[in-house]
Design a protein around this motif. Structure first.
Motif, PDB file in Angstrom:
ATOM      1  N   MET A   1       0.823  -1.183   0.000  1.00  0.00           N
ATOM      2  CA  MET A   1       0.000   0.000   0.000  1.00  0.00           C
ATOM      3  C   MET A   1       0.869   1.248   0.000  1.00  0.00           C
ATOM      4  O   MET A   1       1.998   1.219   0.481  1.00  0.00           O
ATOM      5  CB  MET A   1      -0.926  -0.011   1.222  1.00  0.00           C
ATOM      6  CG  MET A   1      -0.240   0.359   2.527  1.00  0.00           C
ATOM      7  SD  MET A   1      -1.317   0.495   3.971  1.00  0.00           S
ATOM      8  CE  MET A   1      -2.464   1.708   3.470  1.00  0.00           C
ATOM      9  N   ILE A   2       0.345   2.307  -0.565  1.00  0.00           N
ATOM     10  CA  ILE A   2       1.027   3.599  -0.547  1.00  0.00           C
ATOM     11  C   ILE A   2       0.290   4.485   0.440  1.00  0.00           C
ATOM     12  O   ILE A   2      -0.936   4.588   0.409  1.00  0.00           O
ATOM     13  CB  ILE A   2       1.051   4.234  -1.942  1.00  0.00           C
ATOM     14  CG1 ILE A   2       1.876   3.359  -2.891  1.00  0.00           C
ATOM     15  CG2 ILE A   2       1.625   5.652  -1.864  1.00  0.00           C
ATOM     16  CD1 ILE A   2       1.908   3.849  -4.318  1.00  0.00           C
ATOM     17  N   ARG A   3       1.068   5.096   1.327  1.00  0.00           N
ATOM     18  CA  ARG A   3       0.495   5.947   2.368  1.00  0.00           C
ATOM     19  C   ARG A   3       1.419   7.121   2.630  1.00  0.00           C
ATOM     20  O   ARG A   3       2.570   7.140   2.191  1.00  0.00           O
ATOM     21  CB  ARG A   3       0.278   5.141   3.639  1.00  0.00           C
ATOM     22  CG  ARG A   3       1.574   4.552   4.203  1.00  0.00           C
ATOM     23  CD  ARG A   3       1.331   3.836   5.521  1.00  0.00           C
ATOM     24  NE  ARG A   3       2.513   3.157   6.011  1.00  0.00           N
ATOM     25  CZ  ARG A   3       3.545   3.745   6.609  1.00  0.00           C
ATOM     26  NH1 ARG A   3       3.552   5.045   6.792  1.00  0.00           N
ATOM     27  NH2 ARG A   3       4.583   3.026   7.032  1.00  0.00           N
ATOM     28  N   ALA A   4       0.901   8.103   3.348  1.00  0.00           N
ATOM     29  CA  ALA A   4       1.727   9.236   3.758  1.00  0.00           C
ATOM     30  C   ALA A   4       2.768   8.776   4.774  1.00  0.00           C
ATOM     31  O   ALA A   4       2.529   7.843   5.554  1.00  0.00           O
ATOM     32  CB  ALA A   4       0.847  10.324   4.364  1.00  0.00           C
ATOM     33  N   ARG A  54       3.634  -2.737   3.650  1.00  0.00           N
ATOM     34  CA  ARG A  54       2.644  -3.822   3.631  1.00  0.00           C
ATOM     35  C   ARG A  54       1.343  -3.431   4.322  1.00  0.00           C
ATOM     36  O   ARG A  54       0.281  -3.926   3.983  1.00  0.00           O
ATOM     37  CB  ARG A  54       3.231  -5.063   4.282  1.00  0.00           C
ATOM     38  CG  ARG A  54       4.307  -5.707   3.442  1.00  0.00           C
ATOM     39  CD  ARG A  54       4.702  -7.072   4.019  1.00  0.00           C
ATOM     40  NE  ARG A  54       5.635  -7.720   3.126  1.00  0.00           N
ATOM     41  CZ  ARG A  54       6.934  -7.828   3.358  1.00  0.00           C
ATOM     42  NH1 ARG A  54       7.455  -7.340   4.463  1.00  0.00           N
ATOM     43  NH2 ARG A  54       7.708  -8.440   2.485  1.00  0.00           N
ATOM     44  N   SER A  55       1.452  -2.562   5.337  1.00  0.00           N
ATOM     45  CA  SER A  55       0.269  -2.135   6.085  1.00  0.00           C
ATOM     46  C   SER A  55       0.480  -0.706   6.578  1.00  0.00           C
ATOM     47  O   SER A  55       1.559  -0.141   6.415  1.00  0.00           O
ATOM     48  CB  SER A  55       0.024  -3.069   7.271  1.00  0.00           C
ATOM     49  OG  SER A  55       1.023  -2.873   8.253  1.00  0.00           O
ATOM     50  N   LYS A  56      -0.544  -0.167   7.234  1.00  0.00           N
ATOM     51  CA  LYS A  56      -0.460   1.210   7.737  1.00  0.00           C
ATOM     52  C   LYS A  56       0.642   1.389   8.773  1.00  0.00           C
ATOM     53  O   LYS A  56       1.157   2.484   8.946  1.00  0.00           O
ATOM     54  CB  LYS A  56      -1.798   1.635   8.341  1.00  0.00           C
ATOM     55  CG  LYS A  56      -2.877   1.832   7.338  1.00  0.00           C
ATOM     56  CD  LYS A  56      -4.161   2.273   8.010  1.00  0.00           C
ATOM     57  CE  LYS A  56      -5.258   2.428   6.967  1.00  0.00           C
ATOM     58  NZ  LYS A  56      -6.525   2.842   7.596  1.00  0.00           N
ATOM     59  N   LEU A  61       8.988  -0.217   2.699  1.00  0.00           N
ATOM     60  CA  LEU A  61       9.765  -1.026   1.757  1.00  0.00           C
ATOM     61  C   LEU A  61      10.364  -0.118   0.689  1.00  0.00           C
ATOM     62  O   LEU A  61      11.258  -0.522  -0.047  1.00  0.00           O
ATOM     63  CB  LEU A  61       8.873  -2.080   1.096  1.00  0.00           C
ATOM     64  CG  LEU A  61       8.126  -3.015   2.044  1.00  0.00           C
ATOM     65  CD1 LEU A  61       7.250  -3.987   1.258  1.00  0.00           C
ATOM     66  CD2 LEU A  61       9.098  -3.761   2.934  1.00  0.00           C
ATOM     67  N   GLY A  62       9.855   1.094   0.625  1.00  0.00           N
ATOM     68  CA  GLY A  62      10.333   2.102  -0.298  1.00  0.00           C
ATOM     69  C   GLY A  62       9.643   3.412   0.005  1.00  0.00           C
ATOM     70  O   GLY A  62       8.660   3.456   0.743  1.00  0.00           O
TER      71      GLY A  62
END
Length: 147
Positions: A1-4, A54-56, A61-62
Motif C-alpha cells: 500500500m502507498i500511504r503518507a 505492507r500495512s499502515k 519497503l520504499g
C-alpha cells in the motif's frame, strides 16, 4: 500500500535507506557528512513523502519524496529496499506522486539522477522522462516529463 509518511515510525528506516542506497551513488554526499545527516529529517518534513509498505503500521519497503512548485513536480528522492526491487514499487510510487501533482495543477515533472545509477536512469526513461542535460558539477542528469 502507498500511504503518507509517518515521521515517528518511518523516519529511521527511510534515513537508513537513504544512507545505504542513495548516498553511496551520490557524488556530492557522504554518509559521514554530519550536516547532511542532520538535515535529512528537516528535508523530509518539507515537501511530500509517500511510503510503500505492507500495512499502515509496517516499516517502509520504499519511499518517494517530492516538492510541488507551481506547475512543477520536483522529484527529490526515490528508494526501494534492495530485497523488494523488481516488484514495480518505484513505478507505483512515481505514479502516485504524478497523480497528486496533476491534482494540484502540475504540468511537468523534473528530477536529477546520479550518473552512477543506471538502473534509475532506465526506470525514468521507461516512465517517459527525457534527459535534457548533464550537470557536470554534481555528476547528474537532469530529466523532465510532461504530466
Amino acid at each position: 500500500m502507498i500511504r503518507a509518511r509517518i515521521a515517528r515510525t518511518d523516519d529511521d528506516e527511510i534515513i537508513r535507506l537513504i544512507k545505504t542506497e542513495l548516498i553511496p551513488l551520490s557524488y556530492t554526499a557522504s554518509p559521514r557528512d554530519a550536516q547532511t545527516m542532520r538535515e535529512l529529517p528537516r528535508r523530509l518534513s518539507d515537501g511530500v513523502s509517500l511510503v510503500y509498505s505492507r500495512s499502515k503500521r509496517s516499516i517502509p519497503l520504499g519511499f518517494i519524496h517530492y516538492y510541488l512548485r507551481g506547475e512543477m513536480l520536483l522529484y527529490d528522492m526515490l528508494v526501494v529496499h534492495p530485497r523488494h526491487r523488481d516488484k514495480k514499487i518505484g513505478t507505483k510510487l512515481m505514479t502516485k506522486a504524478e497523480e497528486q501533482a496533476k491534482e494540484n495543477g502540475c504540468r511537468i515533472g523534473r528530477l536529477f539522477v546520479d550518473e552512477g545509477n543506471p538502473k534509475a536512469q532506465r526506470l525514468y526513461t521507461r516512465l517517459g522522462f527525457q534527459t535534457i542535460r548533464y550537470v557536470h558539477e554534481v555528476r547528474c542528469y537532469e530529466m523532465v516529463k510532461m504530466l
